[in-house]
Design an enzyme around this catalytic site. Structure first.
Site, PDB file in Angstrom:
ATOM      1  N   ASP A  27       1.333   2.644   3.548  1.00 12.70           N
ATOM      2  CA  ASP A  27       0.461   3.796   3.313  1.00 12.70           C
ATOM      3  C   ASP A  27       1.273   5.086   3.382  1.00 12.70           C
ATOM      4  OD1 ASP A  27      -1.871   5.168   2.710  1.00 12.70           O
ATOM      5  OD2 ASP A  27      -2.548   5.264   4.789  1.00 12.70           O
ATOM      6  N   HIS A  29      -4.826  -0.737   5.725  1.00  8.97           N
ATOM      7  CA  HIS A  29      -4.391   0.014   6.911  1.00  8.97           C
ATOM      8  C   HIS A  29      -5.348  -0.122   8.101  1.00  8.97           C
ATOM      9  CE1 HIS A  29      -7.160   2.798   5.033  1.00  8.97           C
ATOM     10  NE2 HIS A  29      -6.278   3.346   4.235  1.00  8.97           N
ATOM     11  N   HIS A  44       0.869  -1.188   0.000  1.00  4.82           N
ATOM     12  CA  HIS A  44       0.000   0.000   0.000  1.00  4.82           C
ATOM     13  C   HIS A  44       0.904   1.235   0.000  1.00  4.82           C
ATOM     14  CE1 HIS A  44      -3.888   2.069   1.471  1.00  4.82           C
ATOM     15  NE2 HIS A  44      -3.030   3.015   1.084  1.00  4.82           N
ATOM     16  N   LYS A  76      -9.268  -0.201  -6.178  1.00  2.00           N
ATOM     17  CA  LYS A  76      -9.354   0.482  -4.881  1.00  2.00           C
ATOM     18  C   LYS A  76     -10.713   1.132  -4.674  1.00  2.00           C
ATOM     19  CE  LYS A  76      -7.828   1.970  -0.926  1.00  2.00           C
ATOM     20  NZ  LYS A  76      -6.551   2.658  -0.692  1.00  2.00           N
ATOM     21  N   HIS A  85       1.593   5.365  -1.710  1.00  2.00           N
ATOM     22  CA  HIS A  85       1.245   6.543  -2.501  1.00  2.00           C
ATOM     23  C   HIS A  85       2.526   7.145  -3.068  1.00  2.00           C
ATOM     24  CE1 HIS A  85      -2.960   6.781  -1.078  1.00  2.00           C
ATOM     25  NE2 HIS A  85      -2.459   6.259   0.024  1.00  2.00           N
ATOM     26  N   HIS A 133     -10.488   1.098   1.491  1.00  2.00           N
ATOM     27  CA  HIS A 133     -10.306   2.059   2.579  1.00  2.00           C
ATOM     28  C   HIS A 133     -11.566   1.936   3.439  1.00  2.00           C
ATOM     29  CE1 HIS A 133      -8.864   6.034   4.281  1.00  2.00           C
ATOM     30  NE2 HIS A 133     -10.059   5.871   4.844  1.00  2.00           N
TER      31      HIS A 133
END
Length: 356
Positions: A247, A174, A13, A99, A15, A136
């Protein structure tokens, strides 16, 4: 123990953002992790196979030579996503998940899902093809306490979805609560969870120690100590349903330290040492390799990495910040000391060394 060698890990995970920010943060991940599931919440979001392919090309172009890093791409699920697009994604060799962002749940989630019922045709295609749904897991109802949003999502969304589509493969991203740990453990197959370093090491008190600390603000927000303890136990238990997902979410200092600071913690340069610290706290360093390098690869049906990486028990100071164009990027634990560091590895072809 002063040295720990393990299979090169993956980040399930991550970004990377795009453009200047991506160029700044990508080398830190590529120096340690062999692969990463790359989040699609750009502006505009990555909603099609063609957009994912173009984003992958940009990541490859920005990757340091010889890093040996593979981006694993994802699509951003909207209420307009078609089954045709999802089937096309499932037949590629580079898209590994879709996602689900509840609209308004986090950074760049405004194009996300407002009504779960509207995406059931898409979810049926995912169940049919085996392409994982990455979730999420928070409700965005303003009447729900921010610390209860994950638990409420389980009851109102995730449980009903999995009851209706039991073959759907889901990664609960997460996780932060004892309820999420219990829910994942209640399912024998098809459901797994990623866990971040901040949710292993910190409870919600960290947000307020010495004043409001924006660089400890993320979504889902840090929770009470009993939840941290449950998540830490799950991560270090050896249970293959739990695996590493940083994350890591970069934001410029000006965006974090503002009247309405952005949610997201940048941890990529120190993520593996932070995980080692958490596992050492529990006396379970021998289980770090499974969590970091085996469980995620096995869930996604990918081969385990062949390379090895070494952690050294050696104190070092986390930089106060990293340059980011005209601004700065403040990492988790900025200016503090860590007990573990990744050993330098030689760069192929020139005999020089790089340090993660």
């Amino acid at each position: 123990m002063h040295e720990l060698t393990l299979t090169r890990p993956d980040d399930w995970h991550l970004h990377l953002r795009d453009d200047v920010v991506m160029a700044r943060v990508l080398p830190a991940t590529a120096a340690v992790f062999a692969r990463a599931i790359v989040m699609p919440n750009l502006q505009p979001p990555v909603t099609t196979v063609a957009q994912a392919a173009a984003y992958r090309d940009r990541i490859r172009a920005a990757c340091p030579p010889g890093a040996g890093f593979t981006p694993l791409m994802t699509l951003y699920l909207t209420e307009a996503t078609t089954g045709e697009e999802l089937r096309l994604a499932a037949h590629t060799d580079f898209i590994h998940g879709v996602k689900l962002y509840p609209a308004g749940a986090t950074t760049h989630s405004d194009a996300g899902v407002r009504h779960i019922d509207r995406i059931f045709p898409a979810l049926e295609v995912l169940a049919e093809t085996g392409l994982p749904l990455l979730v999420h897991g928070e409700v965005t109802d303003p009447d729900v306490d921010v610390f209860d949003r994950e638990a409420r999502f389980i009851d109102t969304a995730l449980e009903p979805v999995l009851s209706r589509l039991p073959t759907l493969r889901v990664v609960f991203e997460h996780i932060t609560t004892a309820q999420a740990v219990a829910f994942v453990r209640s399912r024998a197959t098809g459901l797994a969870a990623t866990i971040t370093p901040q949710h292993l090491l910190y409870n919600r008190n960290a947000l307020f120690q010495g004043g409001l600390r924006p660089h400890y603000y993320c979504l889902p927000v840090l929770k009470a100590e009993r939840h941290r303890a449950a998540v830490l136990d799950a991560a270090t238990s050896g249970d293959p349903r739990f695996f590493l997902g940083t994350d890591s979410a970069p934001h410029a200092r000006s965006a974090k330290e503002s009247a309405c600071g952005c949610a997201g913690i940048y941890s990529a340069p120190l993520a593996l040492p932070l995980y080692a610290e958490a596992f050492e706290q529990m006396g379970r360093l021998d289980r770090l390799e499974g969590f970091a390098a085996f469980h995620g690869a096995d869930f996604y049906g990918l081969p385990r990495n062949a390379e090895r990486i070494t952690l050294i028990r050696e104190d070092w100071s986390v930089p106060a910040s990293y340059p980011l164009g005209s601004s700065e990027l403040v990492p988790l634990r900025a200016g503090e000391r860590l007990r573990w560091r990744v050993a330098p590895t030689p760069k192929p072809g020139n005999g020089q060394e790089s340090t993660a």
